[in-house]
Scaffold this motif. Structure first.
Motif, mmCIF file in Angstrom:
data_model
loop_
_atom_site.group_PDB
_atom_site.id
_atom_site.type_symbol
_atom_site.label_atom_id
_atom_site.label_comp_id
_atom_site.label_asym_id
_atom_site.label_seq_id
_atom_site.Cartn_x
_atom_site.Cartn_y
_atom_site.Cartn_z
ATOM 1 N N TRP A 151 26.587 88.040 -3.683
ATOM 2 C CA TRP A 151 26.975 86.744 -3.125
ATOM 3 C C TRP A 151 28.489 86.550 -3.166
ATOM 4 C CZ3 TRP A 151 24.219 84.409 0.191
ATOM 5 C CH2 TRP A 151 22.837 84.500 0.163
ATOM 6 N N LEU A 152 29.113 87.084 -4.187
ATOM 7 C CA LEU A 152 30.571 87.008 -4.268
ATOM 8 C C LEU A 152 31.216 87.791 -3.121
ATOM 9 C CD1 LEU A 152 33.033 86.022 -5.891
ATOM 10 C CD2 LEU A 152 32.912 88.154 -7.175
ATOM 11 N N LEU A 153 30.666 88.958 -2.807
ATOM 12 C CA LEU A 153 31.204 89.757 -1.704
ATOM 13 C C LEU A 153 30.921 89.111 -0.339
ATOM 14 C CD1 LEU A 153 30.502 93.283 -3.152
ATOM 15 C CD2 LEU A 153 32.734 92.255 -2.738
ATOM 16 N N VAL A 154 29.780 88.443 -0.197
ATOM 17 C CA VAL A 154 29.518 87.675 1.026
ATOM 18 C C VAL A 154 30.563 86.575 1.155
ATOM 19 C CG1 VAL A 154 27.908 86.068 2.135
ATOM 20 C CG2 VAL A 154 27.056 88.202 1.151
ATOM 21 N N PHE A 155 30.854 85.907 0.043
ATOM 22 C CA PHE A 155 31.874 84.860 0.036
ATOM 23 C C PHE A 155 33.248 85.431 0.399
ATOM 24 C CE2 PHE A 155 35.010 82.209 -2.260
ATOM 25 C CZ PHE A 155 34.789 81.010 -1.600
ATOM 26 N N VAL A 156 33.569 86.628 -0.099
ATOM 27 C CA VAL A 156 34.834 87.292 0.249
ATOM 28 C C VAL A 156 34.887 87.559 1.755
ATOM 29 C CG1 VAL A 156 36.117 89.472 0.009
ATOM 30 C CG2 VAL A 156 35.269 88.290 -2.030
ATOM 31 N N PHE A 191 26.164 92.964 2.405
ATOM 32 C CA PHE A 191 25.808 92.382 1.114
ATOM 33 C C PHE A 191 24.783 91.258 1.217
ATOM 34 C CE2 PHE A 191 29.700 94.683 0.285
ATOM 35 C CZ PHE A 191 29.268 95.458 -0.782
ATOM 36 N N LEU A 192 24.481 90.804 2.426
ATOM 37 C CA LEU A 192 23.357 89.885 2.607
ATOM 38 C C LEU A 192 22.034 90.643 2.635
ATOM 39 C CD1 LEU A 192 24.246 87.179 5.305
ATOM 40 C CD2 LEU A 192 23.559 86.804 2.945
ATOM 41 N N PHE A 193 22.016 91.776 3.355
ATOM 42 C CA PHE A 193 20.769 92.486 3.593
ATOM 43 C C PHE A 193 20.660 93.804 2.832
ATOM 44 C CE2 PHE A 193 21.638 89.858 7.338
ATOM 45 C CZ PHE A 193 20.531 89.031 7.272
#
Length: 143
Positions: A6-11, A73-75
């Motif tokens: 989730w942190l990488l999705v946020f990035v 990073f979501l899927f």
């Protein structure tokens, strides 16, 4: 591990926002102010083809990089990430060719049409289609 994803999705989302925030300083785009005026009667801006094309490709590349980070990073599926990259490339090639034609004809095809073609070229709008598509695909595969 889920927090890292989730942190990488946020990035990735922050990266897309950053590209938008610094667009005026980072990219050569004389049509930015032209379309910000929202007045089709102002004069067509002077521009140079090579820097314009190069900067649009650079901007698209940054948007794709951040979009692929989000998708991966979501899927957590490399094949889907590769498919997303291919879809984005196909979409870009088609819309960019149409947008360059619009520029070549000085938006004779229509101001609003040209505005939206430019949107499809410079914004990661295809991400808004791919994420729900892959989410639906994930739910179907889980059944």
């Amino acid at each position: 591990m889920k927090i890292v994803n989730w942190l990488l999705v946020f990035v990735g989302i922050c990266g897309l926002i950053s590209v938008r925030v610094v667009e005026g300083a980072l990219f050569y785009d004389p049509f930015l102010s032209f379309f910000k005026e929202a007045n089709p009667s102002i004069s067509f801006p002077d521009f140079e083809w090579f820097p314009l094309v190069l900067h649009h490709i650079f901007r698209w590349s940054l948007n794709v990089l951040f979009s692929l980070i989000i998708i991966q990073f979501l899927f957590k599926n490399k094949m889907w990430t590769a498919q997303a990259a291919l879809l984005m490339l196909i979409f870009f090639v088609i819309t960019f060719a149409v947008y360059l034609y619009c520029i070549y004809t000085q938006f004779e095809i229509g101001y609003v049409f040209s505005f939206y073609m430019r949107r499809f070229v410079i914004q990661p709008l295809v991400l808004l289609l791919i994420v729900p598509l892959f989410y639906y695909r994930m739910k179907i595969n889980q059944q």
